[in-house]
Design an enzyme around this catalytic site. Structure first.
Site, short mmCIF file in Angstrom:
data_model
loop_
_atom_site.label_atom_id
_atom_site.label_comp_id
_atom_site.label_asym_id
_atom_site.label_seq_id
_atom_site.Cartn_x
_atom_site.Cartn_y
_atom_site.Cartn_z
N HIS A 43 0.93 -1.29 0.05
CA HIS A 43 -0.02 0.00 -0.02
C HIS A 43 0.80 1.29 0.05
O HIS A 43 0.69 2.03 -0.73
CB HIS A 43 -1.03 -0.17 1.26
CG HIS A 43 -1.74 1.01 1.44
ND1 HIS A 43 -3.06 1.14 1.09
CD2 HIS A 43 -1.42 2.62 1.71
CE1 HIS A 43 -3.51 2.24 1.56
NE2 HIS A 43 -2.54 3.30 1.84
N GLU A 44 1.88 1.10 0.75
CA GLU A 44 2.67 2.76 0.98
C GLU A 44 3.51 2.71 -0.20
O GLU A 44 3.84 3.78 -0.55
CB GLU A 44 3.58 2.55 2.24
CG GLU A 44 2.78 2.32 3.62
CD GLU A 44 1.65 3.78 3.65
OE1 GLU A 44 2.11 4.87 3.32
OE2 GLU A 44 0.69 3.68 4.07
N HIS A 104 1.73 4.52 -2.87
CA HIS A 104 1.88 5.86 -2.72
C HIS A 104 3.14 6.45 -3.29
O HIS A 104 3.18 7.53 -4.11
CB HIS A 104 1.62 6.33 -1.25
CG HIS A 104 0.29 6.17 -0.74
ND1 HIS A 104 -0.91 6.46 -1.45
CD2 HIS A 104 0.17 5.78 0.46
CE1 HIS A 104 -1.84 6.26 -0.66
NE2 HIS A 104 -1.38 5.81 0.44
N HIS A 120 -5.63 7.17 -2.51
CA HIS A 120 -6.46 6.36 -2.27
C HIS A 120 -7.59 6.16 -3.39
O HIS A 120 -8.08 6.99 -4.02
CB HIS A 120 -6.92 6.53 -1.01
CG HIS A 120 -6.02 6.60 0.07
ND1 HIS A 120 -5.77 7.51 0.98
CD2 HIS A 120 -5.20 5.57 0.42
CE1 HIS A 120 -4.73 7.19 1.81
NE2 HIS A 120 -4.37 6.00 1.60
N TYR A 155 -9.64 2.26 1.51
CA TYR A 155 -9.83 1.86 3.01
C TYR A 155 -10.96 0.90 3.39
O TYR A 155 -12.20 0.86 2.49
CB TYR A 155 -10.16 3.11 3.50
CG TYR A 155 -8.70 3.94 4.13
CD1 TYR A 155 -7.59 3.41 4.00
CD2 TYR A 155 -8.88 5.34 4.67
CE1 TYR A 155 -6.24 4.12 4.26
CE2 TYR A 155 -7.71 5.96 4.90
CZ TYR A 155 -6.43 5.29 4.76
OH TYR A 155 -5.30 5.61 5.09
ZN LIG Z 1 -2.57 5.15 2.05
#
Ligand SMILES: [Zn+2]
Length: 259
Positions: free
Chosen positions: A177-178, A181, A187, A236
């Site tokens: 996930h990171e 980015h 997101h 999320y």
């Molecule tokens: Zn995030």
């Protein structure tokens, strides 16, 4: 009271706030620079260990990012604007040739290095992105360290940029996930067209977390032709930033939001 004194007084909280923000960021960079000489790129052993990780080791406690971050977001930016982009498209924010030079803090143990290697393996297997050890010539690069929770900038910022993967973040999905980015993606639930797919239940969201539910700005970014993805690693879960245990993200069709 003289006007000047009044002005000084009213500015004091703002100046203090700016000083703390500036100090915090400087501290992060300072720690990264101090540790960098001791950074060891991932080795063949780390990549071998990566393949021996069990499911339990990779997915751990399935920690929620926002819980690890004490209900703060995981995107570090200098703006608090609620308009955000989805996948960056400005050339200056992209990593040339998809190459992301990295250095890794010496604070990770062998198991954690194997997790990082496994995540990098996945990027290399599924995408054209390449995380490669930083060389002397690299001016723009990523420092991966246990700095302060889980956070990243989005896309290339120029110079040293920090990917913080602290103790609570050392799970495979969180690392992936990171790193998304880092590559340049925001997101999924912040897409401009998200209202067609999900309902944001503002009444259930902690007010301090409202800025975690911004929307993408399509003038500087792109969906890159992708449909809305409820199962995205960048989406999320339905209870994210809930102040009362009730859902904050509700799908408009039958497909469940990540849980
Ligand atoms: Zn995030």
């Amino acid at each position: 009271m003289p006007l000047a004194a009044l002005a000084n007084r009213s500015l004091a909280p703002l100046l203090l706030f700016l000083a703390v923000i500036g100090y915090g960021r400087c501290e992060l960079v300072r720690e990264a620079l101090l540790l960098q000489p001791y950074a060891l790129p991932l080795s063949t052993v780390d990549f071998e260990n990566a393949w021996n990780l069990t499911k339990e080791q990779m997915y751990g406690l399935q920690s929620k990012l926002y819980a690890v971050n004490h209900n703060k977001g995981d995107i570090k930016e200098r703006t608090r604007k609620r308009t955000r982009r989805n996948g960056v498209s400005r050339i200056t924010k992209l990593w040339p040739a998809g190459r992301i030079p990295y250095a890794i803090s010496p604070k990770y143990d062998l198991f954690e290095r194997a997790l990082l290697a496994r995540a990098i393996n996945q990027y290399h297997a599924k995408t054209c992105i390449r995380f490669l050890p930083k060389t002397e010539a690299d001016r723009d690069y990523l420092f991966i360290g246990k700095v302060d929770g889980c956070f990243s900038d989005v896309g290339r910022t120029g110079g040293l940029q920090i990917l913080s993967l602290d103790d609570g973040c050392m799970e495979y999905p969180t690392i992936i996930h990171e790193m998304m980015h880092v590559v340049g993606f925001y997101h999924e639930h912040e897409r401009w067209d998200r209202e067609d797919h999900i309902k944001i239940v503002w009444d259930n969201i902690d007010k301090d977390a409202y800025d975690q539910f911004g929307r993408v700005d399509l003038t500087k970014t792109s969906y890159y032709g992708q449909d809305y993805d409820y199962k995205s690693i960048l989406h999320y879960d339905s209870l994210a930033f809930s102040k009362n245990g009730y859902p904050t993200l509700v799908p408009r069709d039958e497909t469940p939001v990540n849980s």
